[in-house]
Design an enzyme around this catalytic site. Structure first.
Site, short mmCIF file in Angstrom:
data_model
loop_
_atom_site.label_atom_id
_atom_site.label_comp_id
_atom_site.label_asym_id
_atom_site.label_seq_id
_atom_site.Cartn_x
_atom_site.Cartn_y
_atom_site.Cartn_z
N LYS A 278 0.85 -1.19 0.00
CA LYS A 278 0.00 0.00 0.00
C LYS A 278 0.88 1.24 0.00
CE LYS A 278 -4.41 1.31 2.07
NZ LYS A 278 -5.40 1.00 3.12
N GLU A 364 -19.54 -6.20 10.34
CA GLU A 364 -20.50 -5.42 11.12
C GLU A 364 -21.49 -6.28 11.88
OE1 GLU A 364 -19.03 -2.97 7.66
OE2 GLU A 364 -19.88 -4.99 7.87
N ARG A 392 -25.71 -2.62 7.43
CA ARG A 392 -25.35 -4.01 7.12
C ARG A 392 -25.63 -4.95 8.30
NH1 ARG A 392 -20.76 -3.82 2.93
NH2 ARG A 392 -20.08 -5.81 3.81
#
Length: 626
Positions: A278, A364, A392
């Site tokens: 990254k 979640e 969600r």
């Protein structure tokens, strides 16, 4: 100079390029990303890390006939640059400009609209099945990060794909090296071998031969998986029915191109494990990948933001500090977040109370039921979650928390308009889907003092509660002393007017409401609680005011204004109620302040709502009875 990039408008142009030139194009793309995003801001680190992978995919696959499905999509900027959108790239995440995520209406190369994590494998599997059913020969690939792979939905899709034996390629972009060893020569060599046509032809021939011997095929398959498991981390995926290849260096095009070429021609479910870095190529982002995940305009030479912070703290910061204070005073308090430690303001909480901080990953549903379990055993869990991500886990909120009336506090960040992230991240529905849930106390702080005290209120309750606040700076009020609980269901009259009109404010709009109230001498009320409403005050207002205006940063359908209107209609049908809020539409990307003005949630909008209904000074009368 972007000599090569200037010749590439679409993937057909890219596929006409000699593969030996692709590393040079990768460097030009990194330079372009840095130059452009330093002016506009956006998702930087993930895109710097997927340059070679994106090039290799469009070079190998016949897009858009072949389908590429990006998970979340914040790593798809290079994909946009290679698919006809470089000229408009400077508008990304701005009003009327390019979306920061793949969007089907924007380009035929954006095969699936995304923004939330862990959807790519399910969508790609559906596309692969549909193509097979319609006799279409096309390759389908899902590109998913190691963070998104933590969600249960991803594994549900993997399990189904293996069961269907679908013609699907899953590319696991592992940019944190969290589930793999370092990439070495042996694993690279082995990955090229098991992705090769010779290996897979021999594998299929042996499978057919052994199928005639009872039990022999199972023994051989286990032996193969155990051998591969010695030098690869793919045993889990093999058990799910995938042919695992990897890990491979996601920045080495000499490795990526032949492996992708072989995998595209294979059939059945297969998974390529790619390791990337990254922030690749930009030292500040490589050293602090989380900090440079999403950026505001910055100096490309140093990485320093062009604008300093300053001013009032963000509501996220206010919440984080208040949680630390309450946790210091109550050892039962825990902090839970689904992969949003930084975004939800819990970095300092983790440092202060590491044993009471839980980042559950992009999960979640698990986050809420995990909190429910803690609450069952006497803890006071606080779930810090974005409004858009709470959607969600709605079933868990109702089934696991509300039905059992468990004391879980929801700190709902990014409520209302989110600005540049656009409709996939909009938080304009939470009041509507939370308001019908029994046992739930629902609060809307007007400022940082309210937020702190509402957190204390929720922690003092014996049932579930939620407080919601926007992605914005707080008002700038001084806070002193520890947070203290509010009286549940009690609003605050901020300004008493005599003009027969009142502004009933849910959330951080007291400042513009006071400005609008001056012209009409209107009353201004900080409602504080959506559920329960302050019905005693509403009854009093109905007796002394003929026009009430509700203000909320939520869709009007099912929101706080509807609750007020329904109560007053049962009380006195003659009281006029105007509801200001968000329309029955997905809110587009843009600058937050401008969008608030577009929907009348500023002083001008409130003034216009008051002017639209001339209300004579009422004659004093008794409060109507229900």
């Amino acid at each position: 100079m972007a000599e090569l990039l200037d010749t590439i408008s679409y993937p057909e142009d890219l596929r006409g390029l000699d593969a030996a030139r692709l590393p040079d194009l990768a460097e030009e793309l990194r330079g372009y990303l840095l130059e452009s995003l330093s002016e506009t801001g956006g998702h930087l680190g993930a895109n710097l890390g997927t340059v070679e992978l994106t090039l290799a995919l469009h070079y190998t696959f016949q897009t858009p006939h072949d389908r590429l499905v990006w998970d979340v999509g914040h790593q798809a900027y290079v994909h946009k640059l290679l698919t006809g959108r470089r000229e408009s790239f400077g508008t990304i995440r701005q009003a009327g400009g390019l979306s920061g995520f793949p969007k089907r209406a924007e380009s035929p190369y954006d095969t699936f609209g995304v923004g939330h994590a862990s959807t790519s494998i399910s969508a790609a599997l559906g596309m692969a099945q549909a193509s097979a059913a319609q006799g279409e020969e096309r390759a389908v690939a899902a590109i998913i990060g190691d963070g998104a792979m933590t969600a249960g939905m991803a594994f549900e899709a993997l399990n189904h794909a293996g069961d269907l034996n679908a013609n699907l390629l899953v590319i696991l972009n592992d940019n944190e090296m969290s589930i793999s060893p370092n990439v070495g020569a042996l694993s690279q060599r082995f990955s090229r071998l098991i992705a090769g046509r010779w290996y897979n032809r021999m594998r299929d021939n042996a499978d057919r031969a052994l199928s005639r011997i009872p039990g022999a095929r199972d023994i051989a398959r286990r032996a193969e998986e155990h051998f591969k498991g010695l030098i690869t981390p793919g045993t889990l995926f093999e058990e799910l029915g995938f042919n695992y290849v990897g890990p491979v260096d996601g920045h080495n095009l000499d490795e990526l191109l032949p492996i992708l070429g072989n995998l595209r021609g294979m059939e059945g479910p297969r998974l390529l494990h790619v390791v990337t870095r990254k922030g690749k190529g930009f030292e500040p982002a490589e050293n602090e990948p989380t900090k440079y995940h999403g950026v505001t305009p910055f100096d490309p030479a140093t990485g320093a933001p062009r604008k300093s912070g300053g001013g009032a703290p963000a509501y996220t910061k206010v919440f984080g500090d208040a949680l630390i204070e309450t946790a210091a005073a109550d050892e039962r308090v825990t902090g839970i977040t689904p992969a949003m430690r930084e975004g939800s303001g819990l970095v300092e909480f983790e440092q202060r109370f590491p044993e009471r901080f839980f980042d559950v990953g992009i999960a979640e549903q698990h986050a809420l039921t995990f909190a429910a379990g803690q609450a069952c055993e006497g803890l006071r869990p606080v779930v810090a979650i974005y409004s858009t991500f709470l959607q969600r886990a709605y079933d868990q909120l109702i089934h696991d928390i509300a039905i059992q009336n468990l004391p879980v506090v929801f700190a709902i960040d990014r409520a209302g308009i989110v600005g540049p992230d656009g409709p996939t991240h909009g938080g304009n529905f939470d009041l509507s889907f939370l308001r019908p849930v029994p046992n739930l106390t629902l609060m809307t702080p007007a400022n940082e003092v309210d937020l702190r005290n509402m957190l204390a209120t929720g922690l003092a309750l014996e049932g579930p509660s939620a407080l919601r606040y926007p992605k914005d700076k707080a008002v700038g009020l001084a806070t002193s002393g520890p947070p203290s609980p509010l009286e549940v269901g009690r609003a605050e009259v901020v300004r008493e007017g005599s003009g027969g009109q009142a502004l009933l404010v849910f959330g951080p709009f007291i400042g513009p409401a006071l400005e609008a109230a001056e012209e009409r001498d209107a009353t201004v009320v900080n409602m504080r609680f959506v559920k329960p409403l302050d019905t005693a005050l509403l009854t009093e207002l109905a007796a002394t005011h003929r026009h009430l205006v509700t203000v909320e940063e939520n869709t009007l359908a099912g929101g706080a204004g509807e609750a007020v209107r329904a109560f007053l209609a049962s009380l006195d049908p003659e009281v006029r109620v105007t509801c200001l809020g968000l329309p029955d539409a997905f809110i587009p990307q843009g600058e937050r302040t401008a969008l608030l003005g577009d929907y009348g949630l500023d002083a001008a909008g409130m003034t216009a709502a008051l002017r639209a209904h001339t209300a004579p000074r009422p004659v004093a009368r008794e409060c109507p009875q229900k």
